[in-house]
Design an enzyme around this catalytic site. Structure first.
Site: not given
Ligand code: PDD
Length: 522
Positions: A271, A385, A418, A442
């Site tokens: 996703y 992801k 994270e 991620l």
């Molecule tokens: N989450 N780390 C994890 C485990 C994440 O699921 C996310 C993003 C991030 C930040 O990544 P980015 O800057 O690309 O949004 C880091 C999304 C937003 C979610 O699961 O809703």
């Protein structure tokens, strides 16, 4: 029938018809040669043979027509929809059909209000549907008559009616006309109206029929108006969430996923979440690139991401979204039964929706947030992801239970890697630190941007982990993410960070982030 089985069957039938058409063309060619040989019959017998050959040619032609109708029917799946004005399209079709109608003594009357909103149309396919209905009406009015085309706007729908003064249909016929291969017309393939219905439904619409024998027939097509709330006086009202499942647009509440879909059964899916700011998707290329990488990592092939990106942009435009998010999910699709290993053939399921974004972090972004620390119980490929998010879900719930905005994962060696849905940054001895990309985290898109912004602002930085034991020395801590942006953290469980207020490095990066968003939005 299961979607997967349907797709397989349709492909098989399509292939079969193509094969038949090849043989029909040889047959037709030979019949033509024979007809030429017998073109000037010398005897009674030759005349009879010539008649028979002509009949065979007619039958052959009919088979070709039916095959073409069938292929047209089977082909209605991948729509290329663009915002379009139905009135212009109808006028074009009426223009095109005019000579045929005049010859058949059919008068066409068109009533279209001037302020019809745009709808998302695959124009070629929709024209095909309209032409089918026009021909149908003309055939129903053998001695001539009147065809009225009118459209009205309802709150969420554009309603188009075609009313003829033809011979009408009994209730029994009405109940069958959308069934493939049902026809009351000698020589009809019985695929015209089923194709029309398929086209309308592929647009997220509906078609209905009302008819009275000897009086006439009315077809009513309803097409969804994208995000009705924003087109009109919608300011301040909540905007409808537009979803798109395998190219078909519909309200999110109407999306149905098969029980055997592997995303649902196994989390066999990936996703993305993309932020739309001031009407423009932010860092879309980076998100689509990561999606491609995730798909590749779990071996899902055959997803046309360019087409998906195009569809997303169309949806944003049509819905006139300003502040929103796009959620994208691609699953491996559905097998014929539940097996862990990949099914022999599965078509990936492509889903996205665009939803108005109401920012929950305004306060936290200003004053700083509290987080809690939880053991990282995730797998070894956190760089993908994937929708396998149970550990993240449980971590986020633990945070919520403790009135924290986020949970930070701690590794066995004490590393803070994270958040459950955010990346983590800290300032230690004047240096900005964040864990280097690896299988353990991620590769956050916002993380990537913030690193660039820090470099540009000449903030000393190092992609290096820091540990829970470092917290007393950490002067600033913040999270980054697509919806959290740059979010200061001022407390980790019982421990205050720095002076308990968002620090200068965090503030500078918040500003730089905002500037980047503004620049991207033009
Ligand atoms: N989450 N780390 C994890 C485990 C994440 O699921 C996310 C993003 C991030 C930040 O990544 P980015 O800057 O690309 O949004 C880091 C999304 C937003 C979610 O699961 O809703």
């Amino acid at each position: 029938m299961l979607q997967q089985q349907y797709v397989e069957l349709a492909e098989l039938a399509g292939g079969f018809i193509h094969e038949i058409k090849n043989h029909l063309s040889t047959l037709g060619l030979n019949l033509q040669l024979l007809a030429e040989d017998f073109g000037e019959p010398q005897s009674q017998r030759e005349r009879r043979s010539f008649d028979r050959i002509q009949r065979l040619q007619g039958e052959c032609g009919r088979l070709v027509d039916i095959s073409n109708d069938f292929l047209r029917f089977a082909r209605v799946k991948d729509l290329e929809r663009q915002p379009a004005h139905l009135d212009a399209l109808i006028e074009e079709m009426v223009d095109f059909f005019g000579p045929t109608a005049r010859q058949a003594n059919v008068e066409i009357k068109v009533y279209l209000p001037g302020d019809l909103p745009p709808v998302l149309l695959d124009q070629d396919l929709f024209k095909q549907a309209l032409l089918n209905l026009l021909l149908n009406a003309q055939q129903a009015m053998a001695g001539g008559g009147e065809l009225t085309i009118q459209a009205v706007r309802e709150p969420d729908w554009l309603v188009l009616c075609l009313i003829d003064t033809g011979k009408g249909m009994t209730e029994e016929v009405q109940s069958k006309i959308f069934r493939p291969f049902f026809s009351t017309r000698p020589g009809g393939s019985g695929l015209g109206l089923p194709t029309v219905r398929k086209i309308v439904e592929a647009h997220g619409g509906t078609i209905g029929v009302e008819s009275e024998v000897s009086r006439g027939t009315k077809f009513t097509i309803r097409l969804p108006i994208p995000s009705a709330g924003v087109n009109g006086s919608g300011k301040g009202t909540s905007v409808e969430t537009i979803a798109n499942l395998n190219g078909k647009q519909m309200p999110l509440a109407e999306v149905m996923v098969p029980a055997l879909d592997r995303g649902f059964l196994f989390g066999d899916a990936v996703y993305e979440v993309i932020r739309i700011s001031k009407g423009k998707p932010f860092l879309m290329a980076e998100h689509m690139h990561r999606l491609a990488r995730s798909l590749d990592a779990i071996r899902i092939a055959g997803v046309d991401l360019r087409r998906m990106e195009q569809r997303i942009r169309e949806t944003i435009t049509a819905g006139q979204y300003q502040e929103a998010t796009v959620y994208i999910q691609v699953t491996r699709g559905a097998g014929l039964k539940r097996t862990h290993a990949f099914p022999a053939q599965a078509t990936p399921l492509e889903l996205f929706w665009v939803q108005e974004f109401v920012d929950p972090y305004v306060e936290a972004r200003q004053h700083g947030a509290s987080v809690t620390v939880v053991p990282d119980i995730r797998w070894d490929r956190c760089d993908i992801k994937s929708t396998n998010l149970l550990a993240n879900v449980l971590a986020a719930q633990t945070a919520k239970d403790k009135q924290c905005v986020e949970a930070i994962f701690i590794e066995k060696d004490g590393t803070l890697s994270e958040g459950s849905h955010t990346s983590l940054f800290g300032v230690l001895d004047g240096q900005l630190l964040t864990a280097p990309n690896s299988n353990a985290i991620l590769p956050g898109i916002t993380r990537g941007l913030v690193l660039k912004l820090a470099e540009r602002a000449k903030i000393p930085l190092r992609e290096h982990v820091f540990k829970h034991a470092d917290l007393p020395k950490i002067s600033e801590l913040f999270l980054t993410g697509t919806t959290s942006e740059v979010l200061p953290v001022v407390r980790v469980d019982d421990q205050q960070i720095g002076d308990g207020k968002p620090g200068p490095v965090t503030r500078r990066l918040q500003e730089a982030y905002q500037q980047a968003v503004n620049e991207a939005a033009g």
